[in-house]
Motif scaffolding. Structure first.
Motif, short mmCIF file in Angstrom:
data_model
loop_
_atom_site.label_atom_id
_atom_site.label_comp_id
_atom_site.label_asym_id
_atom_site.label_seq_id
_atom_site.Cartn_x
_atom_site.Cartn_y
_atom_site.Cartn_z
N LYS A 1 76.14 62.22 30.29
CA LYS A 1 75.27 61.63 29.57
C LYS A 1 74.09 61.01 30.34
O LYS A 1 72.89 61.45 30.15
CB LYS A 1 75.63 60.44 28.97
CG LYS A 1 76.46 60.54 27.73
CD LYS A 1 77.00 58.88 27.13
CE LYS A 1 77.75 59.25 25.94
NZ LYS A 1 78.27 58.05 25.31
N LEU A 2 74.32 60.86 31.72
CA LEU A 2 73.39 60.54 32.71
C LEU A 2 72.57 61.75 33.17
O LEU A 2 71.24 61.67 33.29
CB LEU A 2 73.63 59.70 33.84
CG LEU A 2 73.98 58.33 33.73
CD1 LEU A 2 74.90 57.60 34.75
CD2 LEU A 2 72.60 57.79 33.59
N PHE B 1 65.95 63.13 40.89
CA PHE B 1 66.71 62.63 39.86
C PHE B 1 67.98 62.90 39.84
O PHE B 1 69.05 61.88 39.50
CB PHE B 1 65.89 62.83 38.65
CG PHE B 1 64.46 62.15 38.34
CD1 PHE B 1 64.41 60.78 38.44
CD2 PHE B 1 63.55 62.70 38.15
CE1 PHE B 1 63.25 60.01 38.38
CE2 PHE B 1 62.36 62.12 38.15
CZ PHE B 1 62.01 60.82 37.98
N SER B 2 68.19 64.17 40.41
CA SER B 2 69.76 64.69 40.14
C SER B 2 70.56 63.62 41.03
O SER B 2 71.66 63.31 40.69
CB SER B 2 69.86 65.98 40.66
OG SER B 2 69.29 66.32 41.70
N GLU B 3 69.86 63.33 42.30
CA GLU B 3 70.80 62.66 43.19
C GLU B 3 71.00 61.13 42.55
O GLU B 3 72.05 60.55 42.73
CB GLU B 3 70.15 62.53 44.56
CG GLU B 3 70.84 61.94 45.68
CD GLU B 3 70.01 61.79 47.02
OE1 GLU B 3 70.53 61.63 47.72
OE2 GLU B 3 68.54 62.12 47.03
N LEU B 4 69.83 60.66 42.16
CA LEU B 4 69.93 59.10 41.47
C LEU B 4 70.82 59.08 40.32
O LEU B 4 71.50 58.28 40.46
CB LEU B 4 68.41 58.87 41.05
CG LEU B 4 68.26 57.55 40.08
CD1 LEU B 4 68.95 56.51 41.03
CD2 LEU B 4 67.04 57.13 39.78
N LYS B 5 70.87 60.17 39.34
CA LYS B 5 71.78 60.40 38.50
C LYS B 5 73.35 60.24 38.91
O LYS B 5 74.02 59.64 38.45
CB LYS B 5 71.45 61.41 37.35
CG LYS B 5 70.15 61.17 36.56
CD LYS B 5 69.60 62.36 36.02
CE LYS B 5 68.45 62.13 35.22
NZ LYS B 5 68.14 63.37 34.22
N GLU B 6 73.68 61.07 39.77
CA GLU B 6 74.81 61.34 40.12
C GLU B 6 75.37 60.01 40.88
O GLU B 6 76.62 59.63 40.29
CB GLU B 6 74.57 62.42 41.59
CG GLU B 6 76.15 62.96 42.04
CD GLU B 6 76.78 63.57 41.01
OE1 GLU B 6 77.93 63.64 41.12
OE2 GLU B 6 76.26 64.53 40.27
N ARG C 1 78.74 54.80 40.28
CA ARG C 1 78.86 53.40 40.38
C ARG C 1 79.11 52.83 39.31
O ARG C 1 80.24 52.05 39.02
CB ARG C 1 77.40 52.97 40.99
CG ARG C 1 76.92 53.31 42.10
CD ARG C 1 77.90 52.67 43.31
NE ARG C 1 77.45 53.17 44.49
CZ ARG C 1 77.89 54.04 45.42
NH1 ARG C 1 79.07 54.30 45.26
NH2 ARG C 1 77.36 54.29 46.66
N ILE C 2 78.65 53.45 37.96
CA ILE C 2 79.08 52.80 36.57
C ILE C 2 80.49 53.11 36.31
O ILE C 2 81.21 52.37 35.95
CB ILE C 2 77.95 53.57 35.63
CG1 ILE C 2 76.67 52.77 35.76
CG2 ILE C 2 78.18 52.92 34.30
CD1 ILE C 2 75.24 53.23 34.91
#
Ligand code: TYM
Length: 327
Positions: free
Chosen positions: A219-220, A266-271, A276-277
């Protein structure tokens, strides 16, 4: 010294599945509040409200138990908080009827949630949906609370509740407090697919508390981050907002630096966020599975909580009936 406990009331509809918007907007505050021994918290599953939008009995019955397991797995402790089912406490619907008779149609017509849900369910705009806010006001005022921890989307309903309390007090003498939201700045988690809108219980855009790590990653990965006007997009802001809640302090520093340098990937942030979630809710997922394997205990726990809630609710209703001339 003031020995009086602060009363807290909040609830959720057992429709769909809980998502991280519900968690950050409501549950996190609920947990914090129940741990303060100076508070008395009432947390309810509002099953009567679930009837205002299309439902199926089999799914609803299952959802109620699923929500009960979710509450407990998140840490709502029936020894500290009164955790109960709205329909078990008949006083809620009686007071809702009384409040209906004090609420002009025009006030209910102005509710944005009514307008939004009417658009979504054009074939089933029922009277229950219209009167949703007066039932919510009863859920709240029966317990005479100081605080009602809810997300930003419930501000208007809470305002209507405060108006009702004021109106009633003016006419019949001081009966209710005018409860406030708990968070100083109420919060709204945005949808992943359209970050100009709030995350809601239906659709692919919500990160559910039950989602597996794979599902969270999927989803992310698809989360919209594009901008139309240059600068930070609403999607980017939403992901960074989530990072401040679920990331480590080092994650937050790192990605803010990347943002400032204009090198944010963004790919790194999403990963990072997905990891974490997924980790944050790992224990919850295990605990919930275990609780759901013993549905009788969940039902028992709700029954016990409802008995405690009824003690308070019946006292308030009696006071109201006397004041308005019923009995
Ligand atoms: P419900 O079940 O729709 O939502 C439960 C809580 O989650 C919050 N919330 C959010 N917070 C931040 N971002 C989001 N995207 C987001 N989506 C949902 C809601 O504000 C809410 O606090 N009407 C209530 C249920 C209710 C109630 C009550 C609440 C009925 N009676 C009495 C408090 C007190 C509702 O919409 O729940």
């Amino acid at each position: 010294m003031n020995n009086k406990k602060q009363i807290i009331v909040s609830g959720t509809r057992p429709s769909g599945k809980l998502h991280i918007g519900n968690y950050l907007g409501a549950f996190r505050q609920w947990l914090e509040l129940q741990d303060d021994p100076d508070n008395k918290c009432f947390y309810l599953i509002v099953d009567l409200h679930a009837l205002t939008t299309p439902f199926e009995s089999k799914i609803l019955r299952h959802s109620i138990l699923d929500f009960a397991a979710t509450f407990l797995a998140l840490g709502i402790d029936p020894n500290k908080s009164v955790f109960f089912l709205q329909s078990h406490v008949l006083e809620h619907s009686t007071l809702a009827w009384i409040f209906n008779c004090f609420t002009p149609m025009g006030e209910l017509e102005r509710m944005t949630e009514f307008k939004d849900k009417s658009k979504l369910n054009a074939a089933n705009i029922n009277a229950g949906l219209f009167c949703y806010p007066t039932l919510m006001a009863s859920d709240i005022l029966l317990y005479k609370p100081t605080f009602v921890p809810v997300g930003e989307d419930q501000t208007q309903h809470l305002e209507l509740t405060r108006n009702l309390a004021r109106k009633f007090n003016n006419k019949f003498g001081k009966t209710f407090p005018e409860p406030k939201n708990y968070a100083l700045k109420s919060l709204r988690v945005k949808s992943l697919s359209d970050p100009t809108k709030k995350m809601s219980k239906t659709g692919d855009e919500a990160l559910l508390l039950d989602d597996s790590p794979t599902e969270i990653h999927r989803k992310l990965k698809k989360a919209v981050t594009a901008t139309t006007s240059g600068g930070k997009s609403p999607g980017e802001e939403n992901l960074m907002f989530l990072l401040t809640h679920f990331g480590t302090p080092a994650d937050v520093v790192y990605f803010i630096e990347e943002q400032n340098k204009g090198t944010l990937k963004f790919s790194e942030l999403k990963e990072t966020l997905a990891k974490r979630i997924a980790d944050y809710f790992a224990e919850f997922r295990e605990k919930k599975k275990e609780l759901l394997s013993r549905p009788e205990e969940l039902a028992e726990s709700l029954g016990e909580g409802s008995r405690k809630a009824r003690e308070v609710a019946s006292r308030t209703l009696l006071e109201i009936k006397e004041k308005i001339g019923l009995l």
